[in-house]
Design a protein around this motif. Structure first.
Motif, mmCIF file in Angstrom:
data_model
loop_
_atom_site.group_PDB
_atom_site.id
_atom_site.type_symbol
_atom_site.label_atom_id
_atom_site.label_comp_id
_atom_site.label_asym_id
_atom_site.label_seq_id
_atom_site.Cartn_x
_atom_site.Cartn_y
_atom_site.Cartn_z
ATOM 1 N N ALA A 87 -38.305 -49.440 -48.819
ATOM 2 C CA ALA A 87 -39.099 -48.466 -48.085
ATOM 3 C C ALA A 87 -40.583 -48.624 -48.399
ATOM 4 O O ALA A 87 -41.431 -48.550 -47.498
ATOM 5 C CB ALA A 87 -38.629 -47.051 -48.424
ATOM 6 N N GLN A 88 -40.918 -48.846 -49.663
ATOM 7 C CA GLN A 88 -42.315 -49.090 -50.024
ATOM 8 C C GLN A 88 -42.845 -50.335 -49.324
ATOM 9 O O GLN A 88 -43.960 -50.348 -48.792
ATOM 10 C CB GLN A 88 -42.443 -49.268 -51.542
ATOM 11 C CG GLN A 88 -42.847 -48.016 -52.291
ATOM 12 C CD GLN A 88 -43.218 -48.339 -53.720
ATOM 13 O OE1 GLN A 88 -42.346 -48.404 -54.603
ATOM 14 N NE2 GLN A 88 -44.496 -48.522 -53.975
ATOM 15 N N ALA A 89 -42.050 -51.394 -49.342
ATOM 16 C CA ALA A 89 -42.482 -52.647 -48.722
ATOM 17 C C ALA A 89 -42.709 -52.476 -47.228
ATOM 18 O O ALA A 89 -43.558 -53.161 -46.633
ATOM 19 C CB ALA A 89 -41.455 -53.742 -48.981
ATOM 20 N N ALA A 90 -41.982 -51.549 -46.611
ATOM 21 C CA ALA A 90 -42.123 -51.295 -45.172
ATOM 22 C C ALA A 90 -43.198 -50.257 -44.861
ATOM 23 O O ALA A 90 -43.368 -49.872 -43.705
ATOM 24 C CB ALA A 90 -40.781 -50.832 -44.603
ATOM 25 N N GLY A 91 -43.898 -49.802 -45.901
ATOM 26 C CA GLY A 91 -44.988 -48.852 -45.688
ATOM 27 C C GLY A 91 -44.538 -47.411 -45.534
ATOM 28 O O GLY A 91 -45.308 -46.575 -45.056
ATOM 29 N N ARG A 92 -43.304 -47.099 -45.940
ATOM 30 C CA ARG A 92 -42.835 -45.727 -45.841
ATOM 31 C C ARG A 92 -43.492 -44.873 -46.921
ATOM 32 O O ARG A 92 -43.704 -45.323 -48.038
ATOM 33 C CB ARG A 92 -41.317 -45.664 -45.975
ATOM 34 C CG ARG A 92 -40.573 -46.489 -44.938
ATOM 35 C CD ARG A 92 -40.839 -45.961 -43.525
ATOM 36 N NE ARG A 92 -40.066 -46.677 -42.528
ATOM 37 C CZ ARG A 92 -40.570 -47.579 -41.704
ATOM 38 N NH1 ARG A 92 -41.872 -47.880 -41.746
ATOM 39 N NH2 ARG A 92 -39.804 -48.179 -40.813
ATOM 40 N N ASP A 93 -43.781 -43.623 -46.580
ATOM 41 C CA ASP A 93 -44.507 -42.747 -47.492
ATOM 42 C C ASP A 93 -43.561 -41.728 -48.124
ATOM 43 O O ASP A 93 -42.896 -40.971 -47.412
ATOM 44 C CB ASP A 93 -45.633 -42.020 -46.750
ATOM 45 C CG ASP A 93 -46.557 -41.286 -47.697
ATOM 46 O OD1 ASP A 93 -46.732 -41.765 -48.836
ATOM 47 O OD2 ASP A 93 -47.094 -40.231 -47.316
ATOM 48 N N PHE A 94 -43.491 -41.713 -49.445
ATOM 49 C CA PHE A 94 -42.661 -40.789 -50.210
ATOM 50 C C PHE A 94 -43.083 -40.926 -51.664
ATOM 51 O O PHE A 94 -43.876 -41.817 -52.016
ATOM 52 C CB PHE A 94 -41.175 -41.133 -50.054
ATOM 53 C CG PHE A 94 -40.838 -42.502 -50.581
ATOM 54 C CD1 PHE A 94 -40.427 -42.695 -51.887
ATOM 55 C CD2 PHE A 94 -40.971 -43.626 -49.761
ATOM 56 C CE1 PHE A 94 -40.154 -43.962 -52.370
ATOM 57 C CE2 PHE A 94 -40.697 -44.901 -50.234
ATOM 58 C CZ PHE A 94 -40.292 -45.063 -51.548
ATOM 59 N N LEU A 292 -38.432 -59.430 -54.096
ATOM 60 C CA LEU A 292 -39.548 -60.250 -53.618
ATOM 61 C C LEU A 292 -39.252 -61.727 -53.856
ATOM 62 O O LEU A 292 -39.505 -62.571 -52.972
ATOM 63 C CB LEU A 292 -40.846 -59.844 -54.323
ATOM 64 C CG LEU A 292 -42.092 -60.630 -53.922
ATOM 65 C CD1 LEU A 292 -42.460 -60.364 -52.464
ATOM 66 C CD2 LEU A 292 -43.265 -60.275 -54.841
ATOM 67 N N ALA A 293 -38.717 -62.069 -55.020
ATOM 68 C CA ALA A 293 -38.430 -63.468 -55.349
ATOM 69 C C ALA A 293 -37.425 -64.080 -54.389
ATOM 70 O O ALA A 293 -37.455 -65.288 -54.132
ATOM 71 C CB ALA A 293 -37.916 -63.563 -56.786
ATOM 72 N N ARG A 299 -43.705 -58.208 -48.812
ATOM 73 C CA ARG A 299 -44.927 -58.176 -49.625
ATOM 74 C C ARG A 299 -44.614 -57.578 -50.989
ATOM 75 O O ARG A 299 -43.609 -56.871 -51.154
ATOM 76 C CB ARG A 299 -46.005 -57.351 -48.932
ATOM 77 C CG ARG A 299 -45.660 -55.888 -48.698
ATOM 78 C CD ARG A 299 -46.736 -55.185 -47.910
ATOM 79 N NE ARG A 299 -46.431 -53.788 -47.653
ATOM 80 C CZ ARG A 299 -46.749 -52.783 -48.465
ATOM 81 N NH1 ARG A 299 -47.382 -53.039 -49.599
ATOM 82 N NH2 ARG A 299 -46.446 -51.532 -48.155
ATOM 83 N N PRO A 300 -45.454 -57.853 -51.991
ATOM 84 C CA PRO A 300 -45.220 -57.275 -53.317
ATOM 85 C C PRO A 300 -45.282 -55.757 -53.267
ATOM 86 O O PRO A 300 -46.018 -55.170 -52.478
ATOM 87 C CB PRO A 300 -46.365 -57.842 -54.163
ATOM 88 C CG PRO A 300 -46.833 -59.053 -53.431
ATOM 89 C CD PRO A 300 -46.613 -58.768 -51.977
ATOM 90 N N VAL A 301 -44.501 -55.130 -54.120
ATOM 91 C CA VAL A 301 -44.459 -53.672 -54.229
ATOM 92 C C VAL A 301 -44.916 -53.276 -55.621
ATOM 93 O O VAL A 301 -44.449 -53.831 -56.626
ATOM 94 C CB VAL A 301 -43.032 -53.144 -53.971
ATOM 95 C CG1 VAL A 301 -42.862 -51.730 -54.497
ATOM 96 C CG2 VAL A 301 -42.706 -53.204 -52.490
ATOM 97 N N ARG A 302 -45.848 -52.334 -55.696
ATOM 98 C CA ARG A 302 -46.267 -51.759 -56.974
ATOM 99 C C ARG A 302 -45.613 -50.390 -57.086
ATOM 100 O O ARG A 302 -46.019 -49.440 -56.422
ATOM 101 C CB ARG A 302 -47.790 -51.653 -57.039
ATOM 102 C CG ARG A 302 -48.324 -51.215 -58.402
ATOM 103 C CD ARG A 302 -49.846 -51.305 -58.426
ATOM 104 N NE ARG A 302 -50.381 -50.965 -59.733
ATOM 105 C CZ ARG A 302 -50.801 -49.749 -60.078
ATOM 106 N NH1 ARG A 302 -50.745 -48.763 -59.183
ATOM 107 N NH2 ARG A 302 -51.272 -49.515 -61.280
ATOM 108 N N VAL A 303 -44.596 -50.300 -57.908
ATOM 109 C CA VAL A 303 -43.781 -49.089 -58.001
ATOM 110 C C VAL A 303 -44.613 -47.872 -58.360
ATOM 111 O O VAL A 303 -44.406 -46.770 -57.823
ATOM 112 C CB VAL A 303 -42.640 -49.299 -59.025
ATOM 113 C CG1 VAL A 303 -41.927 -47.995 -59.322
ATOM 114 C CG2 VAL A 303 -41.657 -50.341 -58.507
#
Length: 311
Positions: A87-94, A292-293, A299-303
């Protein structure tokens, strides 16, 4: 009155005021099984958050729940570790707001008992059903890596739990990766062989944490209410972990499981709702980096960008 006592009293009054001023409803997403189902059945939040209407919505898996959270259809929910990464990688907001310990034996890579596949390596080129972006996806990556394989060495068939079970039982796929209660339901229905779970892969691949997530606007508007919500769930989790038989008796009729099967499942569960820590976020970052690997996220995700530390 001592200053410390005064501050405690003032904090209690402020917190009570926050609840009285809270929205008239909190919409909560849950999945089949898990602590939130028990919270719903026992009316815990309705009892402890007086004056707040709790609305419940069931989802088949974490990705659908997070889509609803992003769309504003719910305010709060719980998923495994991978869904928030996708969800983060897809730009979802939460926001990640709390966590529950991972379970080493509550998720497994299964084949029929009469399958010629005796090890994970035997699944090279085979069709494996799983929910994309789920904790089962992460388990499959770890199981394949333990045998020197990659996702490209098998044929993933992305299906929700219900459709995956139908495909598995019909022989349309060769293996299935799934979590409880679907795992226990499948094992109770027919003889199966477990090729891998997080317990067999540790310490190279540990069971990831599950996460409680909330809508960003809800967190910003009602942080005190959110803390009360998480605290109530944490108390229920402590009770449930200490009382597996009571939980099994309450939940087994709903899930259609025999009491002995449900009790065995409950005894391997550690329920909870813990505050986020740096260690938890680091472990979640490893999950994101693994996807990601494999090229499974774009794209990379910064948790940390989606973490609420309760400040």
């Amino acid at each position: 009155m001592k200053r410390r006592d005064w501050l405690t009293a003032a904090g209690t009054v402020a917190l009570a005021g926050a609840v009285r001023a809270a929205p008239k409803r909190v919409r909560i997403g849950f999945q089949k099984g898990g602590l939130l189902l028990l919270v719903k059945l026992r009316g815990t939040l309705e009892r402890e958050l007086a004056g707040v209407t709790i609305e419940w919505k069931e989802f088949p898996a974490g990705p659908q729940l997070l889509e609803a959270l992003h769309a504003g259809a719910i305010d709060f929910g719980v998923t495994g570790a991978p869904p928030p990464v996708f969800a983060q990688a897809a730009g979802r907001d939460f926001l990640l707001v709390a966590a529950e310990p991972g379970l080493p034996h509550s998720e497994a890579l299964l084949v029929p008992a009469d399958s010629p596949a005796k090890t994970v390596r035997d699944l090279r080129g085979k069709r494996i059903a799983l929910a994309k972006g789920s904790s089962s996806h992460y388990l499959l990556l770890g199981a394949l890596a333990s045998q020197g394989l990659k996702l490209q060495d098998v044929q993933p068939v992305y299906l929700g739990p219900a459709d995956a079970r139908a495909a598995f039982e019909a022989g349309a796929v060769d293996a299935w990766v799934v979590w409880d209660p679907y795992l226990s339901i499948a094992q109770a229905a027919r003889p199966l062989r477990v090729l891998a779970d997080f317990g067999s892969l540790a310490p190279a691949v540990n069971a990831p944490w599950s996460f409680y997530e909330a809508r960003r606007e809800f967190v910003q508007a009602e942080p005190a209410l959110l803390k009360l919500l998480v605290a109530a769930i944490a108390r229920e989790g402590a009770w449930a972990t200490a009382n597996p038989e009571a939980v099994a008796r309450r939940v087994s009729p709903l899930l259609g499981l025999r009491l002995d099967v449900m009790l065995a499942m409950q005894r391997r569960v550690r329920y909870g709702a813990s505050a986020l820590t740096e260690t938890i976020l680091e472990e979640q970052q490893r999950v994101a980096d693994a996807f990601l690997a494999q090229g499974l996220i774009s794209r990379p995700v910064r948790v940390r960008d989606s973490a609420w530390l309760g400040r």
